[in-house]
Scaffold this active site. Structure first.
Site, PDB file in Angstrom:
ATOM      1  N   GLY A 138       0.836  -1.211   0.000  1.00 53.25           N
ATOM      2  CA  GLY A 138       0.000   0.000   0.000  1.00 53.25           C
ATOM      3  C   GLY A 138       0.861   1.246   0.000  1.00 53.25           C
ATOM      4  N   GLU A 254      12.467  -4.474  -3.918  1.00 48.01           N
ATOM      5  CA  GLU A 254      11.491  -4.675  -4.998  1.00 48.01           C
ATOM      6  C   GLU A 254      12.177  -4.580  -6.355  1.00 48.01           C
ATOM      7  OE1 GLU A 254       8.227  -1.853  -5.094  1.00 48.01           O
ATOM      8  OE2 GLU A 254       7.223  -2.965  -6.684  1.00 48.01           O
ATOM      9  N   GLU A 389      11.882   6.894 -15.779  1.00 48.19           N
ATOM     10  CA  GLU A 389      12.372   8.272 -15.605  1.00 48.19           C
ATOM     11  C   GLU A 389      12.827   8.491 -14.159  1.00 48.19           C
ATOM     12  OE1 GLU A 389       9.504   7.447 -16.954  1.00 48.19           O
ATOM     13  OE2 GLU A 389       9.506   8.193 -19.003  1.00 48.19           O
TER      14      GLU A 389
END
Ligand SMILES: Cc1cc2nc3c(=O)[nH]c(=O)nc-3n(C[C@H](O)[C@H](O)[C@H](O)COP(=O)(O)OP(=O)(O)OC[C@H]3O[C@@H](n4cnc5c(N)ncnc54)[C@H](O)[C@@H]3O)c2cc1C
Length: 406
Positions: A138, A254, A389
């Site tokens: 979240g 991640e 980016e």
């Protein structure tokens, strides 16, 4: 835990471990499960687990080998990195797959091991190790994606608990998750220092998930709403206001996983390489080569990029001997991995021509429809986990040391 010495250990000193791993895998992995996948990692939700799959997950969970280098005191395998590599080789040899996975393994577990209290590790790590608890992330909100620190979901201090109100978006697997690791605001007066890292039970009253349908046709993620959700104070990880530090550390884990650092890229390529697809759809000349010289050159360039990337990932893993975990350099890997994944999908769809543009219907095989959907899904790769980016900004500032105005 792994030490630098493990990586330098001669391969033959691992022979005993190899024998042990081989015997255990042969006794526990049912060969009929070859070719199946890990239900915990499936973006389209938990598939109905067969009794044989469940047995395999439980066996690996008890052994801790789904997370082989995690500490044994929380149920992990306690293997060195060299032993974990041997285990991976032995699993690949018999076509065995890891039944333990998902965001708990990829990013939340390693972060909790680093920042969690002893009580939190005891409470949450074993469920991840055994593949029994699904976690979702979240972080993103409608006005806080790349500019994550703009998040507004507020956790109000109510003495023994927080009262959480706000909206998250793009919550992958939110509709199937048991728990959510969330970044919330505990102080509205400070942008970064007002953020905290909170664990929220998805079963709590006031949590609502609404699946979002994607261009690829799947609905793997949700809008998640929190309305007066009571969260015990014990669910705060680290200190109040330490959420930005903990949250960005988790993002490194991640990006490391998304770049293929944990082997996902290799899995995605299994059995349908670009040259195989080109030979099938474009045919070969008398010498067995692809007739189209331009296509041949572009495929070779792609294959070289892919192999160089795989070798670089391997070298980076070996060089990370200090065991300090992923660094800002994972942003480079994430961007290169995303580009290669998208190049591959573009090439495949181009090679297949009209057969690569199917949505449904009898004129297309299952593999063809899968290629089209993979191409469409691939558009997300340079967005999720932080857009390309933004990775470029991270590389410029944290690796190259450039200032904002340079
Ligand atoms: C498949 C998928 C799964 C996801 N799963 C999750 C999840 O489980 N949990 C979760 O919390 N989030 C998840 N996300 C959200 C994801 O992390 C965000 O989409 C991402 O961070 C980009 O934010 P945004 O979509 O708000 O785009 P924006 O931030 O609005 O960006 C739009 C465009 O502007 C560019 N841009 C923005 N700011 C800058 C800047 N300063 N410099 C240069 N360019 C800039 C971006 O690169 C992008 O191209 C997921 C996203 C996808 C696509």
């Amino acid at each position: 835990m792994a030490t630098a010495a493990d990586l330098d250990r001669p391969a033959d000193s691992l022979d005993d471990f190899r024998k042990e791993a081989r015997a255990w895998l042969e006794a526990n992995f049912d060969p009929a499960l070859k070719g199946h996948d890990n239900a915990m990692s499936a973006v389209d939700g938990p598939t109905a687990e067969t009794p044989a799959q469940k047995k395999w997950r439980e066996a690996m969970g008890d052994k801790g080998w789904g997370v082989p280098t995690w500490p044994t005191e929380y149920g992990g395998g306690g293997l060195s990195r060299a032993e974990a590599r041997v285990l991976q080789e032995e699993m690949a040899r018999i076509g065995a797959w890891n039944p333990i996975g998902g965001m708990g393994v990829m990013m939340f577990g390693p972060t909790l091991l680093e920042y969690g209290s002893e009580e939190q590790k005891q409470a949450h790590i074993p469920g991840i190790v055994r593949g029994e608890v699904r976690w979702c992330q979240g972080y993103s909100e409608p006005g806080a994606g790349s500019d994550l620190a703009s998040l507004q979901t507020f956790a109000e201090d109510k003495g023994d608990h927080y009262l959480v109100n706000g909206q998250k978006t793009w919550t992958s697997g939110g509709q199937w998750a048991d728990k959510c690791f969330a970044l919330v605001r505990t102080d509205k007066s400070q942008k970064h220092a007002g953020i905290s890292f909170l664990l929220i039970d998805m079963e709590s009253e006031g949590v609502e998930t609404r699946p979002i349908r994607l261009i690829s046709g799947a609905s793997p993620f949700c809008e998640t709403f929190f309305t007066n959700v009571k969260v015990p104070k014990g669910n705060l990880v680290g200190r109040e206001g330490q959420g930005w530090e903990i949250g960005t550390r988790l993002l490194q884990h991640e990006r490391n996983s998304l770049s293929g650092g944990s082997g996902s890229a290799a899995r995605m390529n299994a059995g349908n390489t670009v040259p195989e697809i080109a030979k099938k759809y474009r045919g070969t000349d008398a010498e067995g080569r692809l007739a189209d010289a331009d296509l041949r050159t572009r495929i070779i360039r792609h294959e070289m990029d892919q192999r160089a990337f795989a070798l670089t990932l391997r070298r980076a893993a070996l060089e990370a001997k200090g065991n300090a975990g992923p660094s800002a350099a994972t942003s480079v890997m994430k961007n290169v991995g995303a580009r290669i994944t998208q190049d591959r999908a573009e090439l495949n769809v181009e090679i297949m021509g009209m057969q690569g543009l199917g949505w449904e219907g009898e004129g297309f095989s299952r593999e063809e429809l899968e290629q089209t959907r993979t191409w469409l899904w691939g558009k997300a790769v340079s967005i999720y986990g932080g857009s390309s980016e933004i990775q470029n900004n991270v590389i410029a500032k944290r690796i190259l040391g450039m200032l904002d105005h340079q």
